[in-house]
Design an enzyme around this catalytic site. Structure first.
Site, short mmCIF file in Angstrom:
data_model
loop_
_atom_site.label_atom_id
_atom_site.label_comp_id
_atom_site.label_asym_id
_atom_site.label_seq_id
_atom_site.Cartn_x
_atom_site.Cartn_y
_atom_site.Cartn_z
N LYS A 77 -10.29 -0.85 10.70
CA LYS A 77 -10.42 -2.03 9.83
C LYS A 77 -10.69 -3.29 10.67
CE LYS A 77 -7.13 -0.22 6.39
NZ LYS A 77 -7.98 0.29 5.32
N CYS B 210 -4.90 2.51 -3.52
CA CYS B 210 -3.65 3.05 -2.94
C CYS B 210 -2.49 2.07 -3.14
CB CYS B 210 -3.81 3.39 -1.46
SG CYS B 210 -5.09 4.60 -1.16
N GLN C 7 -4.43 -5.16 6.99
CA GLN C 7 -5.44 -6.06 6.40
C GLN C 7 -5.50 -7.41 7.10
OE1 GLN C 7 -7.70 -5.14 4.45
NE2 GLN C 7 -6.87 -3.18 3.78
N HIS D 52 0.87 -1.17 0.00
CA HIS D 52 0.00 0.00 0.00
C HIS D 52 0.91 1.23 0.00
CE1 HIS D 52 -2.71 2.98 1.91
NE2 HIS D 52 -3.70 2.22 1.51
N1 C6P Z 1 -6.29 0.39 2.83
C1 C6P Z 1 -8.14 -0.03 1.34
O1 C6P Z 1 -9.26 0.22 0.87
P1 C6P Z 1 -5.01 3.72 7.23
O2 C6P Z 1 -5.62 4.56 6.16
O3 C6P Z 1 -3.81 4.40 7.85
O4 C6P Z 1 -5.96 3.21 8.25
O5 C6P Z 1 -4.49 2.37 6.51
C2 C6P Z 1 -3.60 2.46 5.44
C3 C6P Z 1 -3.30 1.10 4.89
C4 C6P Z 1 -2.05 0.56 5.09
N2 C6P Z 1 -1.74 -0.66 4.66
C5 C6P Z 1 -2.61 -1.43 4.02
C6 C6P Z 1 -2.23 -2.81 3.59
C7 C6P Z 1 -3.91 -0.94 3.77
O6 C6P Z 1 -4.78 -1.71 3.13
C8 C6P Z 1 -4.25 0.36 4.21
C9 C6P Z 1 -5.60 0.95 3.91
C10 C6P Z 1 -7.62 0.81 2.49
O7 C6P Z 1 -7.46 -0.95 0.92
C11 C6P Z 1 -7.74 2.27 2.19
S1 C6P Z 1 -6.67 2.82 0.92
#
Ligand code: C6P
Length: 407
Positions: free
Chosen positions: A227, A365, A204, A124
């Site tokens: 999440k 992302c 995840q 990501h």
């Molecule tokens: N992925 C998705 O729809 P935050 O935004 O800080 O809570 O998480 C960021 C993030 C970091 N690592 C991984 C593997 C992720 O999947 C995510 C967030 C969301 O897949 C939003 S882009």
């Protein structure tokens, strides 16, 4: 292991019971954020209604109660991921801030010009860009483990990338696009043989797989509350004590100091050294309630239900002509990315919404990964513990209608 009563679980989530465009909501965007059970909402409400005060700063009863609730949540997280010490749990805003924290702190004590940082092609942006900042700042170089056609990391290439200049390996536990569960035990073993620390992006994984940081022996494990059925604006950095001691603070301000004088400031003990300013108290307490909720359901029961959903959805989606699944590794969490021949993913997403089906479309992302698979975007269905096979049937029927519409 016990079969979960999904009807009962769904009753815990008030948001799920609504109509969207005159259809029952089918929420399949759990990798983006999960919905919140009543117990999490209630814990945060209770906090604001009965216990709100700033923590760690005052002697009066209310503040002590707030501090106690906040620190109880730290203990819950410690047990949830089996950290050795409670002071190895640092509260942050989320995964993004957590990785930025570690990257920035390591750039000031551990990474120098000419050093190398190893990440993978399935990261990501949150586990790419902070390391690019580090490279710009220090003159270190980014090395990238390639991803195979079915969405797995190439372990031989990974091993070949490591050398005496490698200062850290930063890898996602599970991919938000491909669903791949990476062989993190093996990755950690290989890196540790060369004395290289490993950071795992657990965003995840933590709500979908059991995580035992002592057993894994990872150096950092980072995740977001939102999440895992918890609130937004809260997350966790687990760091091994020796690393947290070695790292300088991330931000300066209140709470993170021992003594401040104009010539010199000394810092608070762990974990407070990394928790500058007023914390997100309600968020952390909500996260504690989310951990209680997950543990009450039982992680192995959750895994079993979500694996059933993944298998069912994979089978059903594969029957749709012109549908290509991106990410077919043998070990996956409940995430399925796909494209429909001849229809842009954004059009599919918009059309699915008219049937009440919420999926994410876009690059998720993970732009370098889109480039790797030669697609601008994908459609992604991601499952949570409250999803059902009936909802997958609605997804499939809706996709067939969308195809007919665009013919
Ligand atoms: N992925 C998705 O729809 P935050 O935004 O800080 O809570 O998480 C960021 C993030 C970091 N690592 C991984 C593997 C992720 O999947 C995510 C967030 C969301 O897949 C939003 S882009």
């Amino acid at each position: 292991m016990k079969k979960l009563n999904i009807t009962k679980i769904r009753a815990d989530f008030p948001l799920l019971h609504q109509q969207v465009h005159n259809h029952p909501l089918v929420y399949l965007d759990n990798s983006n954020t999960t919905q919140k059970p009543q117990s999490v909402i209630q814990a945060m409400n209770d906090y604001y209604e009965h216990d709100n005060a700033n923590i760690h700063r005052s002697v009066y009863n209310l503040s002590e109660r707030a501090t106690q609730l906040f620190e109880n949540a730290r203990d819950k997280i410690k047990h949830f991921i089996n950290a050795k010490h409670r002071h190895e749990i640092v509260f942050v805003k989320g995964t993004t801030e957590g990785i930025n924290l570690v990257a920035d702190c390591l750039s000031r004590c551990h990474i120098n010009a000419g050093d190398e940082i190893v990440i993978s092609a399935m990261e990501h942006h949150s586990n790419i860009v902070p390391w690019q900042f580090v490279c710009e700042k220090t003159g270190a170089h980014l090395k990238v483990i390639p991803v195979s056609e079915n969405g797995e990391l190439d372990l031989q290439k990974f091993t070949d990338l490591l050398n005496e200049k490698t200062r850290i390996v930063a890898i996602t536990h599970a991919s938000n696009v491909l669903g791949t569960i990476n062989p993190i035990e093996k990755i950690i073993e290989i890196a540790h043989e060369k004395n290289i620390p490993v950071l795992l992006d657990g965003a995840q994984a933590v709500a979908h797989l059991p995580v035992d940081v002592q057993k894994l022996d990872c150096d950092f494990y980072i995740f977001s509350a939102h999440k895992m059925y918890g609130p937004t604006g809260t997350g966790v950095v687990y760091g091994k004590e020796k690393w947290l001691h070695a790292m300088p603070p991330y931000q300066g301000g209140g709470s993170m100091i021992q003594q401040v004088t104009f010539p010199k400031t000394t810092y608070a003990d762990l974990p407070y050294k990394f928790e500058a300013g007023t914390s997100n108290m309600a968020g952390v307490i909500g996260l504690g309630a989310a951990v209680d909720y997950i543990q009450h359901l039982g992680m192995e029961n959750i895994v079993s239900h979500e694996q059933d959903l993944l298998a069912y959805a994979t089978r059903q989606l594969q029957k749709i002509p012109g549908l290509r699944i991106i990410g077919t590794a043998p070990e996956k969490i409940g995430v399925i990315s796909f494209i429909l021949e001849g229809i842009h993913p954004h059009d599919v997403g918009t059309a699915l919404d008219t049937y009440g089906v919420a999926v994410r479309v876009g690059h998720h992302c993970a732009m370098p990964l889109m480039e790797r698979f030669g697609v601008p975007a994908t459609i992604r269905a991601s499952f949570g513990v409250y999803n059902t096979e009936e909802e997958i049937d609605v997804l499939v029927e809706s996709l067939l209608k969308v195809q007919a519409l665009f013919k």
